[in-house]
Write an enzyme that holds these catalytic residues in place. Structure first.
Site, PDB file in Angstrom:
ATOM      1  CE  LYS A  53      -3.701  -2.522   1.941  1.00 48.08           C
ATOM      2  NZ  LYS A  53      -4.691  -2.999   3.154  1.00 48.08           N
ATOM      3  CD  GLN A  97      -3.517  -4.456   6.130  1.00 45.78           C
ATOM      4  OE1 GLN A  97      -3.387  -3.534   5.466  1.00 45.78           O
ATOM      5  NE2 GLN A  97      -4.210  -5.589   5.838  1.00 45.78           N
ATOM      6  CG  ASP A 120     -10.176  -0.622   4.240  1.00 43.22           C
ATOM      7  OD1 ASP A 120      -9.785  -0.790   3.171  1.00 43.22           O
ATOM      8  OD2 ASP A 120      -9.684  -0.881   5.257  1.00 43.22           O
TER       9      ASP A 120
END
Ligand code: NAP
Length: 281
Positions: A53, A97, A120
């Protein structure tokens, strides 16, 4: 003839477009776009995801801010990091995460991310808006699949779509996006009575199960588009999807391979969402 979808190439093309958007944003608004990535502990898979990422951020010109916390960190320590990022003006998107170590309450932590920084697309407000067909930040994997369908010219309007899997991060948002794109959608799961019969009716079949070679050729209609979300390891440790690719591919008009299909689109859509989040602020 079957078209094998090149997710890697498509992801690359979209990253070029995102970079142009990021550059334009920087020159017009005189600031960088920022994505904060929070990693707790030393789970090797999570470390790889976070590294990828950060690399993707560099590629498109988004400034990444990494927050590393030890595996034994307390809930309130993690909460204060997320709260600080929530109010930081340099941060447009926050990603925690997952999975978090077991002693931490992930749900409570995710609720601290403001909707407008929820890149997200997991928050109640974003998922609620998605189900109402309103503009919002959408979960990256299903959003990436919609981009694949769009860019490859796969018609969704009036088509029968079957999504196998009903998880909050893939199956459910996928079904919502397909409904919003005017497909007629069936969602299957482990309690579905006639899975093969449902799959055989699909013009678009999305497999998000997590089981190697779960979708076999006898479950696929001639000419269907097959999207394989699965990321599994076979007995030799090789990455493979949920679809028995070799035997299914000749029946399809379009199919995504694993690796090189849906996977590369996911991180690209995180970059896309971060740009969208910045543009909305
Ligand atoms: P998940 O939360 O484990 O959900 C799996 C779904 O499959 C559940 O809804 C489950 O049904 C259903 N299922 C399991 N066995 C079944 C059966 N025998 N018949 C019909 N349905 C069955 O998994 P996920 O997070 O959605 O992920 C699915 C796969 O996609 C995994 O391989 C994951 O690694 C991969 N993935 C890939 C990406 C990417 O970027 N490419 C991103 C996310 C996930 P129940 O609800 O009834 O249990």
């Amino acid at each position: 003839m079957t078209v094998v979808i090149d997710g890697k190439k498509l992801a690359q093309d979209i990253r070029v477009e995102i970079k142009a958007g990021v550059d334009k944003f920087r020159s017009e608004r005189k600031r960088d776009i920022g994505l904060a990535v929070v990693l707790v502990g030393d789970n090797p898979a999570s470390q790889v995801y976070v590294r990828n990422k950060i690399k993707a951020c560099e590629e498109v010109g988004i400034k990444s801010y990494s927050e590393y916390l030890p595996a034994n960190c307390a809930q309130n320590s993690l909460a204060s990091v997320v709260k600080r990022l929530a109010t930081d003006k340099n941060i447009d998107g926050i990603l925690v995460q997952l999975p978090l170590p077991e002693h931490l309450d992930a749900e409570k932590i995710l609720k601290l991310i403001p909707t407008e920084k929820d890149v997200d697309g997991f928050s109640e407000e974003n998922t609620g808006k998605l189900s109402r067909g309103e503009d919002c930040l959408v979960a990256c994997t299903p959003n990436g699949i919609m981009k694949i369908l769009e860019r490859y010219g796969v018609e969704t309007c009036g088509k029968k779509a079957v999504v196998v899997g009903r998880s909050d991060i893939v199956g459910k948002p996928m079904a919502m996006l397909l409904i919003n794109a005017d497909a007629t959608v069936t969602v299957c799961h482990s309690k579905t009575a006639d899975l093969k019969g449902e799959c055989l009716r699909a013009d678009i079949l999305v497999a998000a199960v997590g089981k190697t070679k779960f979708i076999t050729a006898d479950m696929v209609k001639e000419g269907a588009t097959v999207i394989d979300v699965g990321m599994n390891r076979n007995e030799n440790g090789k990455l493979c999807g949920d679809v028995d690719f070799e035997n299914v591919k000749d029946k399809c008009s379009y199919i995504t391979p694993v690796p090189g299909g849906v996977g590369p689109m996911t991180i690209t859509m995180l970059m896309y969402n971060t740009l969208q989040a910045a543009l909305r602020r």
